[in-house]
Scaffold this motif. Structure first.
Motif, mmCIF file in Angstrom:
data_model
loop_
_atom_site.group_PDB
_atom_site.id
_atom_site.type_symbol
_atom_site.label_atom_id
_atom_site.label_comp_id
_atom_site.label_asym_id
_atom_site.label_seq_id
_atom_site.Cartn_x
_atom_site.Cartn_y
_atom_site.Cartn_z
ATOM 1 N N LEU A 48 0.867 -1.173 0.000
ATOM 2 C CA LEU A 48 0.000 0.000 0.000
ATOM 3 C C LEU A 48 0.903 1.222 0.000
ATOM 4 O O LEU A 48 1.963 1.203 0.629
ATOM 5 C CB LEU A 48 -0.918 0.011 1.225
ATOM 6 C CG LEU A 48 -2.057 -1.017 1.257
ATOM 7 C CD1 LEU A 48 -2.844 -0.893 2.570
ATOM 8 C CD2 LEU A 48 -2.999 -0.840 0.083
ATOM 9 N N PRO A 49 0.556 2.284 -0.699
ATOM 10 C CA PRO A 49 -0.740 2.496 -1.351
ATOM 11 C C PRO A 49 -0.907 1.641 -2.595
ATOM 12 O O PRO A 49 0.072 1.291 -3.254
ATOM 13 C CB PRO A 49 -0.683 3.975 -1.737
ATOM 14 C CG PRO A 49 0.772 4.215 -1.992
ATOM 15 C CD PRO A 49 1.474 3.407 -0.944
ATOM 16 N N MET A 50 -2.155 1.316 -2.891
ATOM 17 C CA MET A 50 -2.447 0.665 -4.162
ATOM 18 C C MET A 50 -2.584 1.765 -5.211
ATOM 19 O O MET A 50 -3.299 2.743 -5.006
ATOM 20 C CB MET A 50 -3.739 -0.145 -4.061
ATOM 21 C CG MET A 50 -3.993 -1.027 -5.267
ATOM 22 S SD MET A 50 -5.333 -2.208 -4.944
ATOM 23 C CE MET A 50 -6.595 -1.603 -6.044
ATOM 24 N N TYR A 82 10.694 -1.947 -7.712
ATOM 25 C CA TYR A 82 10.334 -1.387 -6.405
ATOM 26 C C TYR A 82 8.952 -0.744 -6.418
ATOM 27 O O TYR A 82 8.310 -0.620 -5.378
ATOM 28 C CB TYR A 82 11.395 -0.401 -5.918
ATOM 29 C CG TYR A 82 11.253 1.023 -6.417
ATOM 30 C CD1 TYR A 82 10.374 1.923 -5.794
ATOM 31 C CD2 TYR A 82 12.000 1.478 -7.494
ATOM 32 C CE1 TYR A 82 10.251 3.223 -6.249
ATOM 33 C CE2 TYR A 82 11.883 2.775 -7.941
ATOM 34 C CZ TYR A 82 11.009 3.654 -7.319
ATOM 35 O OH TYR A 82 10.894 4.928 -7.775
ATOM 36 N N ILE A 83 8.453 -0.334 -7.591
ATOM 37 C CA ILE A 83 7.145 0.325 -7.632
ATOM 38 C C ILE A 83 6.054 -0.599 -8.173
ATOM 39 O O ILE A 83 4.870 -0.439 -7.854
ATOM 40 C CB ILE A 83 7.201 1.615 -8.483
ATOM 41 C CG1 ILE A 83 6.049 2.576 -8.115
ATOM 42 C CG2 ILE A 83 7.162 1.301 -9.981
ATOM 43 C CD1 ILE A 83 6.213 3.228 -6.779
ATOM 44 N N LYS A 136 8.822 5.201 -2.701
ATOM 45 C CA LYS A 136 10.174 4.621 -2.673
ATOM 46 C C LYS A 136 10.807 4.789 -1.298
ATOM 47 O O LYS A 136 11.509 3.900 -0.800
ATOM 48 C CB LYS A 136 11.042 5.285 -3.741
ATOM 49 C CG LYS A 136 12.422 4.656 -3.887
ATOM 50 C CD LYS A 136 13.193 5.288 -5.022
ATOM 51 C CE LYS A 136 14.548 4.608 -5.200
ATOM 52 N NZ LYS A 136 15.325 5.203 -6.321
ATOM 53 N N MET A 137 10.553 5.930 -0.664
ATOM 54 C CA MET A 137 11.131 6.212 0.658
ATOM 55 C C MET A 137 10.282 5.648 1.789
ATOM 56 O O MET A 137 10.597 5.837 2.965
ATOM 57 C CB MET A 137 11.282 7.725 0.834
ATOM 58 C CG MET A 137 12.236 8.375 -0.159
ATOM 59 S SD MET A 137 12.174 10.185 -0.095
ATOM 60 C CE MET A 137 12.795 10.471 1.570
ATOM 61 N N ARG A 138 9.186 4.956 1.426
ATOM 62 C CA ARG A 138 8.249 4.390 2.410
ATOM 63 C C ARG A 138 7.662 5.473 3.314
ATOM 64 O O ARG A 138 7.462 5.267 4.508
ATOM 65 C CB ARG A 138 8.914 3.290 3.233
ATOM 66 C CG ARG A 138 9.289 2.058 2.433
ATOM 67 C CD ARG A 138 9.835 0.971 3.313
ATOM 68 N NE ARG A 138 10.125 -0.240 2.566
ATOM 69 C CZ ARG A 138 9.235 -1.203 2.317
ATOM 70 N NH1 ARG A 138 7.993 -1.072 2.757
ATOM 71 N NH2 ARG A 138 9.570 -2.277 1.629
ATOM 72 N N LYS A 139 7.420 6.632 2.732
ATOM 73 C CA LYS A 139 6.843 7.742 3.479
ATOM 74 C C LYS A 139 5.499 8.181 2.911
ATOM 75 O O LYS A 139 5.034 9.285 3.185
ATOM 76 C CB LYS A 139 7.815 8.924 3.479
ATOM 77 C CG LYS A 139 9.096 8.685 4.265
ATOM 78 C CD LYS A 139 9.981 9.919 4.302
ATOM 79 C CE LYS A 139 11.226 9.674 5.148
ATOM 80 N NZ LYS A 139 12.105 10.884 5.182
#
Length: 468
Positions: free
Chosen positions: A169-171, A190-191, A371-374
């Motif tokens: 997530l997010p989807m 990664y995406i 990508k930054m998990r933010k």
């Protein structure tokens, strides 16, 4: 031709799009299907001319300047000549019309979208087309599958304690081929897990026609030539993907969508045939795959780029939290009108956070956060073009003295004119398709026919060194 493709394709490699690239990702030596082009390519390895080649849309990865140079790319099997040739061959030609194209014609001719649809049906059938359908119907199917996929991901994300093991997530929505091409080529593995596996409405209607409807009307898939009318040139690339080629019972490999015509190309055909469009009679609509009720009213979802946030947000609120969201969604503009978000709070806690993200610049901001998990969004509706699908490169251009901004405003006003807002889950045609063919949302059959996969594109070492 560069202005016709979406910004994500044009800006994907800055070095590629400043000038035509000197090489191509596709190996010319290993692809015997490539044919001769208008002019020779030059190899940067040995500075010698190689044998001339021609790259079709199926071969092309939209990775180089050649996709933006009209003299070096042939859009094979994706134009008016091929469309008319297949009518003359006696094929059962079926046209699927997008609601965005319908709106573009409505603004251009100054008549309501429902009349546009009926007049286009008259025009196409005069040419020899057997049926004209509405991709609003297949869009409802994609929305149902998208809702089902999101609910599954969300529930699993709440039940898995290990953050690294949670589903992605997010989807991110998957209907925009410019976005998908950019993600596969530039963003890689990664995406891709974050992107919904559901096909676009174009490919969903293609699957419905080639895998189900043809048998229902007593035709083989190879006897049908399926054409879509779309607001976007990127849709031509989407239709040519290997993922959407299947092997029929006869052993012949067939595409789900044989050809894509843009709105502008259909207008060119109308002018070429010297047709007085406004004076055309209005034909009854083909109801087999069209969102039209018994009284003749069109129906569909809100949202001029597919209504993904509109539909998934309401469905998730009701399914997960028992909250029925009525009235317009309370969108909040974040950066600009092409980046909006909507949230659902339960007991003071944000439980759903969705966003609409249109345009390349906004798209990059979301990707960077993922990508930054933010990224704290649960779902993002992603479209490569600013203002979304109504502003696709294949739409009819502004008239003299008309600004693009004014045209978009007119398109947004006209888009839902005489269209009843309806829940996709209540669509009787879609219910019938599930009963007769797919069984239920998320079933194995649904995954086989209405879902797809994405693949990171690895460039050749030569290209990487050249760009570096």
């Amino acid at each position: 031709m560069s202005e016709k493709f979406s910004p994500a394709l044009r800006i994907g490699d800055l070095s590629d799009f400043i000038a035509p690239s000197q090489t191509c990702v596709v190996s010319l030596n290993s692809n015997p299907t490539l044919k001769k082009p208008a002019r020779p390519q030059v190899s940067i390895d040995n500075k010698k001319q190689t044998e001339p080649v021609k790259i079709s849309l199926k071969d092309c990865l939209a990775c180089s300047g050649c996709i933006t140079s009209a003299e070096t790319v042939m859009l094979e099997k994706q134009g008016l000549d091929e469309f008319l040739a297949n009518i003359n061959k006696g094929k059962a030609v079926v046209v699927s019309l997008s609601p965005q194209s319908r709106a573009s014609f409505a603004v251009y001719f100054g008549i309501p979208p429902i009349q546009v649809f009926k007049k286009l049906t008259t025009f196409f059938k005069f040419l020899g087309v057997k049926a004209v359908f509405d991709t609003s119907c297949s869009r409802d199917m994609t929305l149902i599958e998208t809702c089902n996929e999101f609910i599954s991901r969300y529930k699993e994300s709440q039940s898995v304690e290990d953050e690294k093991a949670r589903p992605s997530l997010p989807m991110l929505s998957s209907a925009c081929p410019g976005w998908i091409c950019y993600a596969e080529k530039q963003l890689g593995s990664y995406i891709l897990p974050y992107i919904s596996s559901v096909k676009s409405p174009q490919q969903t209607v293609g699957a419905a026609i080639k895998h189900h409807l043809c048998h229902k009307i007593g035709l083989r898939p190879d006897e049908i030539y399926h054409v879509t009318v779309m607001p976007c040139y990127d849709k031509k690339l989407e239709a040519a993907r290997d993922d959407f080629i299947f092997e029929a019972e006869s052993g012949i490999k067939l595409p789900e969508v044989d050809s894509v015509l843009t709105t502008g190309e259909v207008l060119d055909l109308i002018k070429l045939r010297s047709v007085d469009f406004e004076a055309l009679d209005e034909s009854p609509l083909d109801k087999m795959l069209t969102n039209v009720d018994e009284e003749g009213h069109l129906y569909g979802v809100l949202g001029s780029s597919g209504g993904y946030v509109e539909t998934v947000f309401r469905h998730a609120a009701k399914s997960l939290f028992g909250i029925e969201v009525k009235g317009p969604l309370p969108f909040k503009t974040i950066r600009n009108t092409d980046f909006r978000e909507v949230i659902l709070e339960v007991d003071g806690k944000v439980v759903l956070k969705f966003a609409q993200c249109y345009g390349f610049q906004n798209l990059q901001n979301v990707v960077r956060k993922v990508k930054m998990r933010k990224c704290d969004y649960h779902f993002v509706e992603v479209m490569a073009c600013p203002s979304g699908c109504l502003n696709g490169g294949g739409q009819i251009k502004p008239k003299p003295g008309q600004s693009p901004k004014d045209l978009i405003q007119l398109l947004e006003t006209v888009y839902m004119e005489n269209v009843l807002v309806a829940d996709p889950f209540d669509n009787p045609t879609v219910k019938c398709l599930y009963d007769e063919w797919l069984e239920q949302p998320g079933s194995e059959k649904a995954k086989k026919y209405i879902h797809t996969e994405y693949h990171p594109v690895v460039k050749s070492l030569t290209v990487q060194l050249h760009n570096w």
